[in-house]
Design a protein around this motif. Structure first.
Motif, short mmCIF file in Angstrom:
data_model
loop_
_atom_site.label_atom_id
_atom_site.label_comp_id
_atom_site.label_asym_id
_atom_site.label_seq_id
_atom_site.Cartn_x
_atom_site.Cartn_y
_atom_site.Cartn_z
N GLY A 50 18.01 40.95 4.70
CA GLY A 50 17.40 39.63 4.62
C GLY A 50 17.39 39.08 3.21
N LYS A 51 18.15 39.70 2.32
CA LYS A 51 18.22 39.26 0.92
C LYS A 51 19.62 38.75 0.62
N PRO A 52 19.72 37.68 -0.14
CA PRO A 52 21.04 37.16 -0.46
C PRO A 52 21.82 38.16 -1.33
N LEU A 53 23.07 38.33 -1.01
CA LEU A 53 23.94 39.21 -1.77
C LEU A 53 25.33 38.64 -1.68
N ARG A 54 25.98 38.52 -2.80
CA ARG A 54 27.35 38.02 -2.76
C ARG A 54 28.24 39.01 -3.48
N PHE A 55 29.46 39.01 -3.08
CA PHE A 55 30.47 39.89 -3.65
C PHE A 55 31.33 39.09 -4.59
N THR A 56 31.54 39.59 -5.78
CA THR A 56 32.35 38.89 -6.76
C THR A 56 33.44 39.83 -7.27
N VAL A 57 34.65 39.34 -7.28
CA VAL A 57 35.76 40.09 -7.84
C VAL A 57 35.95 39.64 -9.28
N LEU A 58 35.89 40.57 -10.19
CA LEU A 58 36.13 40.26 -11.60
C LEU A 58 37.61 40.45 -11.89
N ASP A 59 38.15 39.55 -12.71
CA ASP A 59 39.55 39.75 -13.09
C ASP A 59 39.61 40.84 -14.16
N GLU A 60 40.82 41.24 -14.51
CA GLU A 60 40.98 42.36 -15.44
C GLU A 60 40.30 42.10 -16.78
N ALA A 61 40.41 40.90 -17.30
CA ALA A 61 39.79 40.59 -18.59
C ALA A 61 38.26 40.72 -18.51
N GLN A 62 37.67 40.24 -17.41
CA GLN A 62 36.23 40.35 -17.24
C GLN A 62 35.81 41.82 -17.13
N LEU A 63 36.60 42.61 -16.39
CA LEU A 63 36.30 44.03 -16.28
C LEU A 63 36.36 44.73 -17.64
#
Length: 84
Positions: free
Chosen positions: A15-28
């Motif tokens: 019941g809690k908002p959760l989103r999935f985000t893909v980081l690009d290589e530079a962000q990683l």
């Protein structure tokens, strides 16, 4: 099942908002050291992430049942049991 699929199931169950985000290589490359990951592991972790995104690990085997002696459960079922 994608990361977004898993996040949606967790969000629905908790019941809690959760989103999935893909980081690009530079962000990683910027975020992993900030998270305390030693430099010697960064290239390997980025390579693993690339394989996940390419679907390289999306295989179905009978290993879970062979090792555990039980058929695998769906993620939703496992999370309902663990988070209830």
């Amino acid at each position: 099942m994608t990361g977004a699929d898993r996040a949606a199931i967790i969000s629905e169950i908790t019941g809690k908002p959760l989103r999935f985000t893909v980081l690009d290589e530079a962000q990683l490359r910027l975020s992993l050291p900030q998270a305390g990951v030693p430099d010697r592991y960064i290239d390997s972790l980025i390579d693993i992430e690339k394989h996940f995104l390419a679907g390289s690990f999306n295989i179905v085997t009978g290993d879970v049942e062979r090792i555990s002696g039980r058929p695998p459960q769906r993620l939703r079922e496992v999370l309902l049991q663990q988070l209830a």
